[in-house]
Design an enzyme around this catalytic site. Structure first.
Site, PDB file in Angstrom:
ATOM      1  N   ASN A  45       0.809  -1.228   0.000  1.00 17.89           N
ATOM      2  CA  ASN A  45       0.000   0.000   0.000  1.00 17.89           C
ATOM      3  C   ASN A  45       0.840   1.276   0.000  1.00 17.89           C
ATOM      4  OD1 ASN A  45       0.999  -0.049   2.586  1.00 17.89           O
ATOM      5  ND2 ASN A  45      -0.943   0.499   3.578  1.00 17.89           N
ATOM      6  N   GLU A  47       3.324   2.047   2.214  1.00 14.06           N
ATOM      7  CA  GLU A  47       3.988   2.345   3.479  1.00 14.06           C
ATOM      8  C   GLU A  47       5.446   1.890   3.420  1.00 14.06           C
ATOM      9  OE1 GLU A  47       1.870   0.605   6.713  1.00 14.06           O
ATOM     10  OE2 GLU A  47       0.025   1.755   6.351  1.00 14.06           O
ATOM     11  N   ARG A 104      11.459  26.450  -1.394  1.00 16.64           N
ATOM     12  CA  ARG A 104      10.929  27.623  -2.101  1.00 16.64           C
ATOM     13  C   ARG A 104       9.702  28.205  -1.402  1.00 16.64           C
ATOM     14  NH1 ARG A 104      10.937  25.042  -8.109  1.00 16.64           N
ATOM     15  NH2 ARG A 104      10.672  23.182  -6.822  1.00 16.64           N
ATOM     16  N   GLN A 105       9.061  27.407  -0.566  1.00 14.15           N
ATOM     17  CA  GLN A 105       7.878  27.892   0.157  1.00 14.15           C
ATOM     18  C   GLN A 105       8.300  28.367   1.547  1.00 14.15           C
ATOM     19  OE1 GLN A 105       4.421  25.255  -0.211  1.00 14.15           O
ATOM     20  NE2 GLN A 105       5.435  24.206  -1.903  1.00 14.15           N
ATOM     21  N   HIS A 138      17.467  27.726  -0.295  1.00 12.85           N
ATOM     22  CA  HIS A 138      16.895  28.700  -1.228  1.00 12.85           C
ATOM     23  C   HIS A 138      16.978  30.119  -0.664  1.00 12.85           C
ATOM     24  CE1 HIS A 138      14.580  29.930  -4.681  1.00 12.85           C
ATOM     25  NE2 HIS A 138      13.620  30.435  -3.928  1.00 12.85           N
ATOM     26  N   LYS A 201      12.996  40.052 -14.458  1.00 13.13           N
ATOM     27  CA  LYS A 201      11.936  39.184 -14.957  1.00 13.13           C
ATOM     28  C   LYS A 201      10.645  39.459 -14.210  1.00 13.13           C
ATOM     29  CE  LYS A 201      12.454  35.345 -11.748  1.00 13.13           C
ATOM     30  NZ  LYS A 201      12.746  33.939 -11.525  1.00 13.13           N
ATOM     31  N   ARG A 203       7.069  37.311 -13.108  1.00  7.91           N
ATOM     32  CA  ARG A 203       6.433  35.994 -13.038  1.00  7.91           C
ATOM     33  C   ARG A 203       4.925  36.151 -12.939  1.00  7.91           C
ATOM     34  NH1 ARG A 203       8.772  30.970 -11.601  1.00  7.91           N
ATOM     35  NH2 ARG A 203      10.789  31.691 -10.876  1.00  7.91           N
ATOM     36  N   ASP A 233      14.778  23.919 -11.923  1.00 10.41           N
ATOM     37  CA  ASP A 233      13.697  22.937 -11.856  1.00 10.41           C
ATOM     38  C   ASP A 233      13.255  22.569 -13.270  1.00 10.41           C
ATOM     39  OD1 ASP A 233      11.572  21.326 -11.252  1.00 10.41           O
ATOM     40  OD2 ASP A 233      10.574  22.743  -9.924  1.00 10.41           O
ATOM     41  N   GLY A 235      13.668  24.587 -15.844  1.00  7.53           N
ATOM     42  CA  GLY A 235      14.588  25.226 -16.778  1.00  7.53           C
ATOM     43  C   GLY A 235      14.027  26.444 -17.483  1.00  7.53           C
TER      44      GLY A 235
END
Length: 325
Positions: A45, A47, A104-105, A138, A201, A203, A233, A235
């Protein structure tokens, strides 16, 4: 006399999850030891079961796992391994995370978002980790998310010395792919004695990994540009930044990043890019389809091994980088 005296010596043990065992083997070789044999498998399953084949009682344990895809599986495996070491009466548990998942978070950009990087630190602490050793977070403030010591290693000396040795430094310009990387790019510029440029840049906040490059700030015409980032990531960002540099007259572009996440369309983007060379470290395994001539992978194993030895011997991890500054 009361109590009992022991004559035992400190013992270092290195453990590895299944995500990137090659790096752990390299680190073990640098240390002159072996990776502790571990039995690990998945139940039907999904685990995960883990059992170490040697006693860890009273040992200083170093547990290595890099958070590569499937990232959630390997994070859970590492947490389970930490718990196993805690229940095996390890003297101390140092978690080695060459690539720290969810980094990143690290803050809320908008309402109702999590700070997942903090949650990760909480999970490690709750599982039983005493210390974290990681490479190129990061953002630096993630170190403060963990209540215990955090040893933050840098790939800059390894990457910068490689680039500096193979290029004409008089033609070199260090380029930050966005405003967030300027501080790191500035350190590169100081080390290589090169000028600095920035790619501005924008986003789309509602579309992940979608970037529009606007302009290059700095003189790149006729220059060999070194784009520096912590991770690549899909690119999209880095390839768009490279296109902007070529559009502004750059003679050549070299891309360096500590972590080659390289997911989704990254393989095609890197293959089709005009960038002459992509330089990564081996904090993450490089996908087989990306074993191209223009991709170079440098090993962080010597740096990680020296840091492990300094931690074990109560030395200074900072001194590893002071002497290379």
């Amino acid at each position: 006399m009361t109590g009992i005296k022991t004559t035992g010596e400190k013992k270092l043990m290195l453990f590895s999850g299944r995500a990137h065992p090659e790096l752990a083997e390299e680190v073990a070789k640098q240390l002159g030891i072996g990776v502790v044999p571990t039995k690990a498998f998945d139940f039907a399953n999904g685990e995960i079961y883990v059992r170490f084949q040697e006693s860890a009682r009273g040992a200083d344990c170093f547990l290595m796992q890099s958070h590569t895809a499937p990232i959630n599986k390997w994070i859970v495996e590492q947490l389970i391994m930490i718990d196993a070491l805690k229940r095996a009466s390890a003297r101390s548990i140092t978690v080695i995370v060459p690539f720290y998942g969810y980094a990143r978070q690290d803050k809320k950009h908008r309402g109702r978002e999590p700070i997942s990087a903090r949650l990760m630190a909480d999970l490690f602490g709750t599982a039983g980790a005493d210390r974290i050793l990681t490479v190129d977070l990061h953002t630096d403030q993630i170190q403060g998310f963990f209540d215990g010591p955090v040893d933050h290693l840098f790939a800059l000396p390894l990457l910068a010395d490689y680039v500096g040795a193979k290029t004409d430094r008089s033609k070199l310009t260090v380029v930050s792919p966005d405003a967030g990387r300027v501080r790191v790019a500035d350190r590169w510029a100081d080390r290589l004695g090169a000028p600095l440029a920035i790619v501005h840049k924008r986003r789309d906040p509602d579309v992940a990994n979608q970037v529009t490059v606007h302009e290059v700030v700095g003189d790149v015409e006729g220059r060999v540009c070194v784009l520096v980032d912590d991770m690549i990531d899909t690119g999209g960002t880095i390839c768009a930044a490279a296109d902007a540099l070529f559009a502004n007259g750059a003679e050549d572009v070299i891309v360096t990043a500590t972590h080659g996440v390289l997911s989704g369309p990254a393989a095609d983007r890197l293959k089709n890019s005009k960038v002459s060379e992509f330089v990564f470290t081996n904090t993450l395994p490089t996908p087989g389809e990306l074993e191209l001539d223009k991709i170079t992978v440098l090993s962080m194993a010597p740096t990680i091994a020296r840091a492990v030895r300094e931690v074990f011997e109560d030395g200074s991890v900072t001194s590893l980088f002071d002497e290379q500054a």
